[in-house]
Design a protein around this motif. Structure first.
Motif, PDB file in Angstrom:
ATOM      1  N   VAL A 126     -16.948  55.573  15.170  1.00  0.00           N
ATOM      2  CA  VAL A 126     -16.953  54.815  13.915  1.00  0.00           C
ATOM      3  C   VAL A 126     -16.343  53.435  14.137  1.00  0.00           C
ATOM      4  CG1 VAL A 126     -16.131  54.749  11.528  1.00  0.00           C
ATOM      5  CG2 VAL A 126     -16.854  56.919  12.530  1.00  0.00           C
ATOM      6  N   MET A 127     -15.243  53.393  14.855  1.00  0.00           N
ATOM      7  CA  MET A 127     -14.592  52.106  15.134  1.00  0.00           C
ATOM      8  C   MET A 127     -15.482  51.202  15.985  1.00  0.00           C
ATOM      9  SD  MET A 127     -11.812  52.086  13.483  1.00  0.00           S
ATOM     10  CE  MET A 127     -11.122  50.608  14.176  1.00  0.00           C
ATOM     11  N   ILE A 128     -16.193  51.768  16.931  1.00  0.00           N
ATOM     12  CA  ILE A 128     -17.087  50.975  17.771  1.00  0.00           C
ATOM     13  C   ILE A 128     -18.203  50.369  16.936  1.00  0.00           C
ATOM     14  CG2 ILE A 128     -18.840  51.123  19.600  1.00  0.00           C
ATOM     15  CD1 ILE A 128     -16.945  53.118  21.015  1.00  0.00           C
ATOM     16  N   SER A 129     -18.806  51.149  16.054  1.00  0.00           N
ATOM     17  CA  SER A 129     -19.886  50.610  15.220  1.00  0.00           C
ATOM     18  C   SER A 129     -19.365  49.549  14.251  1.00  0.00           C
ATOM     19  CB  SER A 129     -20.606  51.727  14.463  1.00  0.00           C
ATOM     20  OG  SER A 129     -19.768  52.295  13.485  1.00  0.00           O
ATOM     21  N   MET A 130     -18.147  49.736  13.755  1.00  0.00           N
ATOM     22  CA  MET A 130     -17.564  48.721  12.868  1.00  0.00           C
ATOM     23  C   MET A 130     -17.293  47.423  13.629  1.00  0.00           C
ATOM     24  SD  MET A 130     -14.986  51.047  10.559  1.00  0.00           S
ATOM     25  CE  MET A 130     -14.076  49.634  10.019  1.00  0.00           C
ATOM     26  N   GLU A 131     -16.787  47.529  14.843  1.00  0.00           N
ATOM     27  CA  GLU A 131     -16.505  46.339  15.644  1.00  0.00           C
ATOM     28  C   GLU A 131     -17.789  45.633  16.061  1.00  0.00           C
ATOM     29  OE1 GLU A 131     -13.666  44.652  16.389  1.00  0.00           O
ATOM     30  OE2 GLU A 131     -12.842  46.013  14.904  1.00  0.00           O
ATOM     31  N   GLN A 132     -18.836  46.389  16.379  1.00  0.00           N
ATOM     32  CA  GLN A 132     -20.119  45.774  16.715  1.00  0.00           C
ATOM     33  C   GLN A 132     -20.657  44.979  15.534  1.00  0.00           C
ATOM     34  OE1 GLN A 132     -22.462  49.122  17.968  1.00  0.00           O
ATOM     35  NE2 GLN A 132     -21.965  48.813  20.137  1.00  0.00           N
ATOM     36  N   ALA A 133     -20.560  45.558  14.338  1.00  0.00           N
ATOM     37  CA  ALA A 133     -21.025  44.865  13.140  1.00  0.00           C
ATOM     38  C   ALA A 133     -20.186  43.621  12.878  1.00  0.00           C
ATOM     39  CB  ALA A 133     -20.973  45.809  11.937  1.00  0.00           C
ATOM     40  N   ASP A 134     -18.881  43.724  13.072  1.00  0.00           N
ATOM     41  CA  ASP A 134     -17.994  42.585  12.843  1.00  0.00           C
ATOM     42  C   ASP A 134     -18.274  41.448  13.829  1.00  0.00           C
ATOM     43  OD1 ASP A 134     -15.678  41.253  11.656  1.00  0.00           O
ATOM     44  OD2 ASP A 134     -14.679  41.689  13.561  1.00  0.00           O
ATOM     45  N   ILE A 135     -18.427  41.792  15.099  1.00  0.00           N
ATOM     46  CA  ILE A 135     -18.680  40.765  16.114  1.00  0.00           C
ATOM     47  C   ILE A 135     -20.031  40.104  15.885  1.00  0.00           C
ATOM     48  CG2 ILE A 135     -19.119  40.429  18.585  1.00  0.00           C
ATOM     49  CD1 ILE A 135     -16.905  42.548  19.058  1.00  0.00           C
ATOM     50  N   SER A 136     -21.047  40.890  15.545  1.00  0.00           N
ATOM     51  CA  SER A 136     -22.368  40.296  15.320  1.00  0.00           C
ATOM     52  C   SER A 136     -22.359  39.382  14.099  1.00  0.00           C
ATOM     53  CB  SER A 136     -23.437  41.381  15.180  1.00  0.00           C
ATOM     54  OG  SER A 136     -23.194  42.187  14.053  1.00  0.00           O
ATOM     55  N   LEU A 137     -21.622  39.750  13.067  1.00  0.00           N
ATOM     56  CA  LEU A 137     -21.529  38.889  11.886  1.00  0.00           C
ATOM     57  C   LEU A 137     -20.781  37.601  12.211  1.00  0.00           C
ATOM     58  CD1 LEU A 137     -22.120  38.549   8.876  1.00  0.00           C
ATOM     59  CD2 LEU A 137     -19.921  39.628   8.411  1.00  0.00           C
ATOM     60  N   ARG A 138     -19.694  37.708  12.973  1.00  0.00           N
ATOM     61  CA  ARG A 138     -18.949  36.507  13.361  1.00  0.00           C
ATOM     62  C   ARG A 138     -19.801  35.570  14.208  1.00  0.00           C
ATOM     63  NH1 ARG A 138     -12.707  37.867  14.621  1.00  0.00           N
ATOM     64  NH2 ARG A 138     -12.375  39.372  12.956  1.00  0.00           N
ATOM     65  N   LEU A 139     -20.577  36.146  15.125  1.00  0.00           N
ATOM     66  CA  LEU A 139     -21.459  35.341  15.960  1.00  0.00           C
ATOM     67  C   LEU A 139     -22.511  34.632  15.115  1.00  0.00           C
ATOM     68  CD1 LEU A 139     -22.421  34.423  18.752  1.00  0.00           C
ATOM     69  CD2 LEU A 139     -23.806  36.502  18.834  1.00  0.00           C
ATOM     70  N   MET A 140     -23.080  35.338  14.151  1.00  0.00           N
ATOM     71  CA  MET A 140     -24.095  34.728  13.288  1.00  0.00           C
ATOM     72  C   MET A 140     -23.492  33.586  12.467  1.00  0.00           C
ATOM     73  SD  MET A 140     -26.713  36.386  10.524  1.00  0.00           S
ATOM     74  CE  MET A 140     -25.522  36.541   9.214  1.00  0.00           C
ATOM     75  N   VAL A 141     -22.288  33.756  11.986  1.00  0.00           N
ATOM     76  CA  VAL A 141     -21.632  32.696  11.219  1.00  0.00           C
ATOM     77  C   VAL A 141     -21.384  31.479  12.107  1.00  0.00           C
ATOM     78  CG1 VAL A 141     -19.474  32.078  10.053  1.00  0.00           C
ATOM     79  CG2 VAL A 141     -20.621  34.209   9.484  1.00  0.00           C
ATOM     80  N   GLN A 142     -20.954  31.699  13.337  1.00  0.00           N
ATOM     81  CA  GLN A 142     -20.732  30.582  14.252  1.00  0.00           C
ATOM     82  C   GLN A 142     -22.039  29.878  14.602  1.00  0.00           C
ATOM     83  OE1 GLN A 142     -17.900  29.155  15.243  1.00  0.00           O
ATOM     84  NE2 GLN A 142     -16.903  30.584  13.846  1.00  0.00           N
ATOM     85  N   MET A 143     -23.115  30.641  14.766  1.00  0.00           N
ATOM     86  CA  MET A 143     -24.423  30.030  15.016  1.00  0.00           C
ATOM     87  C   MET A 143     -24.854  29.189  13.824  1.00  0.00           C
ATOM     88  SD  MET A 143     -26.375  33.135  17.060  1.00  0.00           S
ATOM     89  CE  MET A 143     -27.839  32.861  16.160  1.00  0.00           C
ATOM     90  N   ARG A 144     -24.627  29.699  12.621  1.00  0.00           N
ATOM     91  CA  ARG A 144     -24.959  28.942  11.425  1.00  0.00           C
ATOM     92  C   ARG A 144     -24.174  27.641  11.385  1.00  0.00           C
ATOM     93  NH1 ARG A 144     -22.074  30.166   6.032  1.00  0.00           N
ATOM     94  NH2 ARG A 144     -20.542  29.277   7.437  1.00  0.00           N
ATOM     95  N   ASN A 145     -22.893  27.704  11.715  1.00  0.00           N
ATOM     96  CA  ASN A 145     -22.069  26.495  11.713  1.00  0.00           C
ATOM     97  C   ASN A 145     -22.586  25.474  12.720  1.00  0.00           C
ATOM     98  OD1 ASN A 145     -20.468  27.688   9.779  1.00  0.00           O
ATOM     99  ND2 ASN A 145     -18.872  28.304  11.207  1.00  0.00           N
ATOM    100  N   LYS A 146     -22.996  25.936  13.895  1.00  0.00           N
ATOM    101  CA  LYS A 146     -23.529  25.020  14.911  1.00  0.00           C
ATOM    102  C   LYS A 146     -24.834  24.387  14.450  1.00  0.00           C
ATOM    103  CE  LYS A 146     -20.473  25.418  18.149  1.00  0.00           C
ATOM    104  NZ  LYS A 146     -19.658  24.294  18.564  1.00  0.00           N
ATOM    105  N   VAL A 147     -25.688  25.154  13.809  1.00  0.00           N
ATOM    106  CA  VAL A 147     -26.958  24.610  13.309  1.00  0.00           C
ATOM    107  C   VAL A 147     -26.690  23.574  12.228  1.00  0.00           C
ATOM    108  CG1 VAL A 147     -29.045  25.199  12.004  1.00  0.00           C
ATOM    109  CG2 VAL A 147     -28.360  26.595  13.945  1.00  0.00           C
ATOM    110  N   ILE A 148     -25.759  23.845  11.343  1.00  0.00           N
ATOM    111  CA  ILE A 148     -25.424  22.887  10.287  1.00  0.00           C
ATOM    112  C   ILE A 148     -24.843  21.613  10.893  1.00  0.00           C
ATOM    113  CG2 ILE A 148     -23.853  22.463   8.353  1.00  0.00           C
ATOM    114  CD1 ILE A 148     -24.314  25.387   7.539  1.00  0.00           C
ATOM    115  N   ASP A 149     -23.973  21.752  11.884  1.00  0.00           N
ATOM    116  CA  ASP A 149     -23.417  20.570  12.560  1.00  0.00           C
ATOM    117  C   ASP A 149     -24.514  19.743  13.221  1.00  0.00           C
ATOM    118  OD1 ASP A 149     -20.875  21.255  11.779  1.00  0.00           O
ATOM    119  OD2 ASP A 149     -20.320  22.155  13.720  1.00  0.00           O
TER     120      ASP A 149
END
Length: 98
Positions: free
Chosen positions: A65-88
């Motif tokens: 359960v913790m592994i799946s939660m961390e995978q979801a968290d990391i993928s969401l953080r990565l997507m947010v950072q990609m969005r920030n780079k595209v906006i920049d």
């Protein structure tokens, strides 16, 4: 057979840009973005399911359960950072003077 490496020969080999639309060899940026967002969403949904299974007692291993939660968290953080780079990048292009 001789290899001609002169500048004039290379310039002759350059073609004028064609006015025909080029066929994409793969998915476009929009499709890649949509696919990535779908994968992140699926990871979030799977993490929620794992948490529900843990609460109902169906999940036997807390670490899964913790592994799946961390995978979801990391993928969401990565997507947010990609969005920030595209906006920049977009803002940088908009600042360019023509």
């Amino acid at each position: 057979m001789t290899n001609d490496i002169t500048l004039l020969t290379h310039l002759k080999n350059l073609n004028q840009p064609s006015l025909e639309p080029q066929k994409n060899s793969g998915p476009g940026f929009g499709e890649m973005l949509k696919d990535t967002m779908q994968k992140v969403n699926n990871a979030q949904i799977e993490a929620d399911r794992q948490v529900e299974r843990l609460h109902t007692g169906q999940a036997k291993n807390l670490h899964e359960v913790m592994i799946s939660m961390e995978q979801a968290d990391i993928s969401l953080r990565l997507m947010v950072q990609m969005r920030n780079k595209v906006i920049d990048a977009y803002q940088e292009v908009m600042r360019m003077q023509v």
